[in-house]
Enzyme design. Sequence first.
Site, PDB file in Angstrom:
ATOM      1  N   GLU B  49      42.369  51.568  74.136  1.00 12.71           N
ATOM      2  CA  GLU B  49      42.723  50.226  74.580  1.00 12.71           C
ATOM      3  C   GLU B  49      42.231  50.130  76.031  1.00 12.71           C
ATOM      4  O   GLU B  49      42.799  50.769  76.920  1.00 12.71           O
ATOM      5  CB  GLU B  49      44.238  50.092  74.485  1.00 12.71           C
ATOM      6  N   ASP B  60      53.764  44.150  82.465  1.00 12.33           N
ATOM      7  CA  ASP B  60      53.621  45.547  82.849  1.00 12.33           C
ATOM      8  C   ASP B  60      54.631  45.973  83.898  1.00 12.33           C
ATOM      9  O   ASP B  60      54.953  45.232  84.823  1.00 12.33           O
ATOM     10  CB  ASP B  60      52.202  45.801  83.377  1.00 12.33           C
TER      11      ASP B  60
END
Lengths: 407, 263
Positions: B49, B60
């Site tokens: 990824e 995040d």
Amino acid sequence: MTTFLTAGSAQELPDASGHFGPYGGRFVPEALIAALDQLGRAHAEAQQDPVFLGELDELLTNYAGRPTPLTEAKRFAAHVGRGARVFLKREDLAHTGSHKINNVLGQALLAKKMGKQRVIAETGAGQHGVAMATAAALFGFECTVYMGEEDTRRQSLNVARMRLLGAEVVPVSTGTKTLKDATNEAFRDWVANVETTHYAIGSVVGPHPFPMIVRDFQRIIGVEARQQLLDRTGELPHAAVACVGGGSNALGLFHRFLTDESVALVGCEAGGDGVGTGRHAAPLTAGTPGVLHGARSYLMQDDDGQTLDTTSISAGLDYPGVGPEHAWLRDAGRATYTGVTDTEAMAALEVLAKTEGILCAIETAHAFAGAITWIRAQAEDDRVVVINCSGRGDKDVDTAARWFGLA
Amino acid sequence: MSRLDELFARCRAQNRAALIGYLPVGFPTYELSVAGMLAMIEGGVDAVEVGVPYTDPGMDGPVIQVAVDVALRGGSRVAHVFDAVRTVSEKAPVVVMGYWNPVERYGPARFAKDLRAAGGSGAITPDLIPEEAGPWIEAAGAEDLDPVFLVAPSSTDERIGVVGRTNRGFVYAASTMGVTGTRATVGSRAEELVARTRAQTDLPVCVGLGVSNGDQAAEVAAYADGVIVGSAFVRALQDEGVDAVRTLARELSEGVRRRAPSS
């Protein structure tokens, strides 16, 4: 202008999916969608619920001090010249010292309705944070406010106020250490705690339904101002002027006037060192459409879609995005937006203080500077202008004293 | 059959879960980020990824926030992502992981075309929901890329169904309500979410958020088709370098083959 008028549904925007034309929407992690849907349902029910509306009205009247006065600023108007009449919508006189109280009381009632006992908020200048901490104390909620580390320094008075009110203030040291990053942290908190926590966004920004909800709770500013002007002058004003960071006080003033075509709507963004220098916070004046903090609107970004750093003396306007409804009004030509520099804003702040005895917030001073420019740029004399005096300036005394060499 | 379809078919035949590893382009430098991705593959990661750095990564946690901040300060650009994809996709299937605004700014059709040309297989878009993704779904479809949207523990079955019908390649199931980062335990809600997702779609379901070691990988592999690891790789690269990334990949790779019964 034609686009806007033929749309015909300006009062009914956003559409069911939260869009104002190409703007708005919901650009958030999937985890938040259930909470946004829940909030949208709660708000829709509340708008039809006489008990909810009665509670809100009671709070606005007997706690927040509404309706706020409309003050004619005769000496300020004489300074500007051109025979203008200037009226100030005195949101600075609402409890906590700014228009932010209108929104937090509504959102606190929504949180209560949804059974949430914890509220979180982002804040730039600290006015929304103080308002949220105030409402949390009143409702008995736990409250956490995220604030950029730089803003905790330049608005330290408001940090102390929030803590005295029982809120936890979390300084955010990532990124630019200002409102943008405080907003990121608030979203991260919300994703992790969404089942127990309401995120009370402080402006007409963020994913649907926030831009609509905050507007609905702030539009009382324009509803009152319009009636007060009609009572006092018998006519509508020629212009309504407000400062624009995220844009809640501006939309609050503008919204009731949207269908009054003769009323010019003027939004004053933070021009910082000058819109031409790149060091500013004026996305509607000098930005491009993009997605930030959950909605599509104008924003300050580079060619790669990375958010640019902003510059403004005003912590509350120092933000690279703006509410999606403003983007729509801009494109439709129904409102115009202009950049006001730090220097112009501070000059207006001084004029207002010395002609009217009103020390406004530095954010608000941008609206006064913009109104002066607007009045002097008109072909005709004797213009009637209403300015949203959105907040008081106690929090800015240190910054202003340094600016004017008084410290 | 896309490279991702082949990968999941192969893993199924081997009675194991797939291991997907994330690193952002440009952290700590472009060269080291690509070296880290290649080391992951050497250690046993099945697909990479490749992260597109973004200034405001709302999904995040601190580890990845700091990493992408370093990458952006170091001059990492969207164009570098395609360079990384070109190199890494020679060794394993690649999906990019990107917040929406950089993709929109680049132009969805142009992004899809360049991603395909670089050898990419698809894209995970953490702040894009199917309802807002019309232009991206169209662009990805035109280039035969797999669009990967997320499901979360808070998703209704109806929404999981929408994601299941929109996605190609696999479904990304967020294990917990929260942001990326290593956790002591993977949320117990992950298994339930995978089961609810399987009821709506035949696509493989991969679980991300919180997995950092072999035991956790084994636990998730017991019920999911794939295990996605991000922050733990970023931390390994940051603290100990490329060799540590390879070592971690080995441990996780052993984990997804163990398929410990869930407790």
